[in-house]
Design a protein around this motif. Sequence first.
Motif, PDB file in Angstrom:
ATOM      1  N   MET A   1      -5.697  26.204-119.757  1.00 25.37           N
ATOM      2  CA  MET A   1      -5.526  27.885-119.867  1.00 25.37           C
ATOM      3  C   MET A   1      -6.030  28.671-118.702  1.00 25.37           C
ATOM      4  N   ASN A   2      -4.726  29.554-117.950  1.00 29.45           N
ATOM      5  CA  ASN A   2      -5.473  30.354-117.064  1.00 29.45           C
ATOM      6  C   ASN A   2      -6.361  31.939-117.438  1.00 29.45           C
ATOM      7  N   SER A   3      -7.281  31.159-116.336  1.00 29.76           N
ATOM      8  CA  SER A   3      -8.513  33.079-116.874  1.00 29.76           C
ATOM      9  C   SER A   3      -7.597  33.644-115.516  1.00 29.76           C
ATOM     10  N   LYS A   4      -8.565  35.380-116.639  1.00 26.83           N
ATOM     11  CA  LYS A   4      -8.328  36.764-115.494  1.00 26.83           C
ATOM     12  C   LYS A   4      -8.869  36.311-114.418  1.00 26.83           C
ATOM     13  N   PRO A   5      -9.170  37.067-113.411  1.00 31.69           N
ATOM     14  CA  PRO A   5     -10.288  37.046-112.264  1.00 31.69           C
ATOM     15  C   PRO A   5     -11.614  38.086-113.145  1.00 31.69           C
ATOM     16  N   PRO A   6     -12.355  37.541-111.979  1.00 32.70           N
ATOM     17  CA  PRO A   6     -13.817  38.331-112.290  1.00 32.70           C
ATOM     18  C   PRO A   6     -13.695  39.742-112.599  1.00 32.70           C
ATOM     19  N   GLU A  54     -16.996  41.277-115.669  1.00 31.24           N
ATOM     20  CA  GLU A  54     -16.863  40.199-116.773  1.00 31.24           C
ATOM     21  C   GLU A  54     -15.876  39.511-116.180  1.00 31.24           C
ATOM     22  N   LEU A  55     -16.234  38.164-117.229  1.00 31.45           N
ATOM     23  CA  LEU A  55     -15.013  37.275-116.996  1.00 31.45           C
ATOM     24  C   LEU A  55     -14.921  36.574-117.805  1.00 31.45           C
ATOM     25  N   ASP A  56     -13.347  36.827-118.626  1.00 32.54           N
ATOM     26  CA  ASP A  56     -13.228  36.221-119.936  1.00 32.54           C
ATOM     27  C   ASP A  56     -13.616  37.043-120.929  1.00 32.54           C
ATOM     28  N   GLY A  57     -14.195  37.912-121.096  1.00 32.47           N
ATOM     29  CA  GLY A  57     -14.946  38.615-122.026  1.00 32.47           C
ATOM     30  C   GLY A  57     -16.202  38.093-121.879  1.00 32.47           C
TER      31      GLY A  57
END
Length: 170
Positions: A1-6, A54-57
């Motif tokens: 799963m690709n996470s969004k950048p911080p 914030e990173l992935d919530g």
Amino acid sequence: MNSKPPFTRPEHRSDAAAIDALQWAAFGPGAYVRAAFRVREQAPHDRALSFVTELDGALIGSVRLTPIAVGERHGHLLGPLLVDPVFAGLGHGKALVRHALAEARKAGTAFVILVGDASYYGPLGFPQRAPREVRMPGPVDPARLLIAELAPGAADKLGGVITGIRRRDD
Ligand SMILES: CC(C)(COP(=O)(O)OP(=O)(O)OC[C@H]1O[C@@H](n2cnc3c(N)ncnc32)[C@H](O)[C@@H]1OP(=O)(O)O)[C@@H](O)C(=O)NCCC(=O)NCCS
């Protein structure tokens, strides 16, 4: 799963518990005897000039600015700067300091003071020691009391004990 950048955003009231956890992880009970903590006890930090990463919530970094008086003059104290050790060394700390300083400048803050390592904070906009007459309300190595002058001459003839101040809307 690709996470969004911080990403960096202003601190919300609901971030308090996560920031407390980062602070506890970094300093443990020692946080409460630090001279900077005494200033922050006197007045709440300025949430409009406090930021989180914030990173992935999840909250992985935090920096806070607290309004202060030094004698008759007003500025801010920066700290604590906290990054989750899992994400250390990736530039999040530096990015938070740069962002907070840029926002403080936009908001018209005359100076920002902090207690920290000159080798880390110097290149981030804290090139000089605070004047000798500026004191924390507790013991601090003067070589670690650094100032960023955001208005020209803001550090000139600055002197007195750093005191946390409340804003009208606190
Ligand atoms: C200090 C802290 C905020 C740094 O955050 P970070 O995101 O890991 O830092 P960055 O990725 O932006 O910068 C990493 C660089 O700073 C250096 N660095 C980290 N802490 C340093 C310090 N106290 N003094 C000098 N350099 C330091 C690292 O060695 C690294 O150097 P490099 O880029 O040459 O490899 C983080 O380690 C932390 O939360 N520490 C515990 C709390 C603390 O001490 N806060 C600061 C005082 S309030």
